[in-house]
Design a protein around this motif. Sequence first.
Motif, mmCIF file in Angstrom:
data_model
loop_
_atom_site.group_PDB
_atom_site.id
_atom_site.type_symbol
_atom_site.label_atom_id
_atom_site.label_comp_id
_atom_site.label_asym_id
_atom_site.label_seq_id
_atom_site.Cartn_x
_atom_site.Cartn_y
_atom_site.Cartn_z
ATOM 1 N N LYS A 1 0.840 -1.192 0.000
ATOM 2 C CA LYS A 1 0.000 0.000 0.000
ATOM 3 C C LYS A 1 0.881 1.249 0.000
ATOM 4 N N LEU A 2 0.447 2.241 -0.750
ATOM 5 C CA LEU A 2 1.245 3.461 -0.910
ATOM 6 C C LEU A 2 1.316 4.260 0.389
ATOM 7 N N LYS A 3 2.486 4.810 0.634
ATOM 8 C CA LYS A 3 2.676 5.677 1.790
ATOM 9 C C LYS A 3 2.662 7.152 1.391
ATOM 10 N N GLU A 4 2.595 7.400 0.089
ATOM 11 C CA GLU A 4 2.471 8.770 -0.418
ATOM 12 C C GLU A 4 1.792 8.721 -1.782
ATOM 13 N N PRO A 5 1.135 9.808 -2.189
ATOM 14 C CA PRO A 5 0.429 9.813 -3.474
ATOM 15 C C PRO A 5 1.409 9.732 -4.645
ATOM 16 N N ILE A 6 0.947 9.132 -5.744
ATOM 17 C CA ILE A 6 1.740 9.059 -6.972
ATOM 18 C C ILE A 6 0.835 9.400 -8.152
ATOM 19 N N ALA A 7 1.439 9.683 -9.299
ATOM 20 C CA ALA A 7 0.654 10.047 -10.474
ATOM 21 C C ALA A 7 1.412 9.709 -11.748
ATOM 22 N N ARG A 8 0.664 9.546 -12.824
ATOM 23 C CA ARG A 8 1.246 9.474 -14.169
ATOM 24 C C ARG A 8 0.928 10.802 -14.859
ATOM 25 N N ILE A 9 1.966 11.471 -15.370
ATOM 26 C CA ILE A 9 1.795 12.833 -15.859
ATOM 27 C C ILE A 9 2.662 13.085 -17.086
ATOM 28 N N ARG A 10 2.161 13.911 -17.973
ATOM 29 C CA ARG A 10 2.986 14.473 -19.043
ATOM 30 C C ARG A 10 2.871 15.990 -18.934
ATOM 31 N N ARG B 1 6.270 10.063 -7.776
ATOM 32 C CA ARG B 1 5.746 10.569 -6.507
ATOM 33 C C ARG B 1 5.312 12.026 -6.663
ATOM 34 N N ASN B 2 4.289 12.399 -5.927
ATOM 35 C CA ASN B 2 3.832 13.795 -5.964
ATOM 36 C C ASN B 2 4.945 14.758 -5.559
ATOM 37 N N THR B 3 5.774 14.333 -4.627
ATOM 38 C CA THR B 3 6.868 15.206 -4.195
ATOM 39 C C THR B 3 7.806 15.543 -5.348
ATOM 40 N N ARG B 4 7.972 14.596 -6.267
ATOM 41 C CA ARG B 4 8.808 14.865 -7.444
ATOM 42 C C ARG B 4 8.132 15.882 -8.362
ATOM 43 N N ILE B 5 6.819 15.786 -8.478
ATOM 44 C CA ILE B 5 6.076 16.748 -9.297
ATOM 45 C C ILE B 5 6.210 18.150 -8.710
ATOM 46 N N ASP C 1 -3.736 7.396 -4.454
ATOM 47 C CA ASP C 1 -3.565 8.085 -3.182
ATOM 48 C C ASP C 1 -2.950 7.168 -2.136
ATOM 49 N N ILE C 2 -2.659 7.750 -0.988
ATOM 50 C CA ILE C 2 -2.114 7.000 0.145
ATOM 51 C C ILE C 2 -3.058 5.845 0.495
ATOM 52 N N ASN C 3 -2.450 4.684 0.804
ATOM 53 C CA ASN C 3 -3.144 3.451 1.199
ATOM 54 C C ASN C 3 -3.789 2.699 0.042
ATOM 55 N N GLU C 4 -3.714 3.229 -1.169
ATOM 56 C CA GLU C 4 -4.125 2.431 -2.325
ATOM 57 C C GLU C 4 -3.008 1.445 -2.660
#
Length: 299
Positions: A147-156, A204-208, A248-251
């Motif tokens: 389970k994720l500990k932080e949000p992630i995304a696929r983005i261009r 990771r969202n932090t990278r965005i 999101d977190i916990n997904e």
Amino acid sequence: MFSKKSKLLFSRFYLLLGIGLIAIVYTSCEGMFKKEEERKAIARVGESFLYKEDLAPLITENMSKADSASFATNYINNWASKQLLLSKAKINLSEEKLAQYNALVDDYRTELYTSVYKEALVAQATDSLITSEQLQAFYERAKENFKLKEPIARIRFVALPKGFLDKDEVGKRLKRFKEDDLRYLDSIGVQFNKLNFNDSIWVRNTRIFEEIPPITAENANRYLKNSQFFELEDSIGVYLGKIVETKDINEIAPLSFIKPTIEQVLLSRRKMDYLRKLETELLDEAIKDNEFEVFENKK
């Protein structure tokens, strides 16, 4: 009983070990027959000597004479300090402490030798390839543990300089993103401050936040949403982006995102299984050849 593969590995190891021992013996004998003047001592502490040949490999060609002289002086002084401290330690430490530390040194030597040997065997005998089927099977069995500990995304996205003339065209192409749109964007990509068209990779969202400063942890829920397109601006330029998908977190983390972690887990398990089998075979073979036995304590 050893497997044929294990015996072959052992024979290779012992052959290398034998060659190494022959080389050591030869070198030692050669050293004994050297004339004393060939081994020029450059320092002495008690009965311990530091020889020129010990220092020579540490002096590199790019050192000036002054640098090499300074290095040699520092090295000799450090060597002498260690020898003096060792001598004082042997005198002042109790016999009990000396025995304790000698045992620790012996344990460390044993651990070092056996660890290097086992790593060499593992490297030769275990396959480092993890197939996609193995990855998928492990992921399906253990996905609840990922389970994720932080949000992630696929983005261009692209970052344009201020006043970029074709901003609307770039935005339209970035939204639609068909093959001809990608070719167009690639063809003018040198004009962008930043770009990322690989929207199949999870980040990771932090990278965005690092790449697109106008997006922050405080406003992420507004811009980082599934299928969201955004146009943002700061003092540096304009940012156009399309969010393909978010989690999101916990997904449950996507397999592609945690693939390196799973590979390490599977390789580690493969290594441990091999070492357990190796140790069992070693003991069985030693017992069979009467090289190992446990004595019963009869009272």
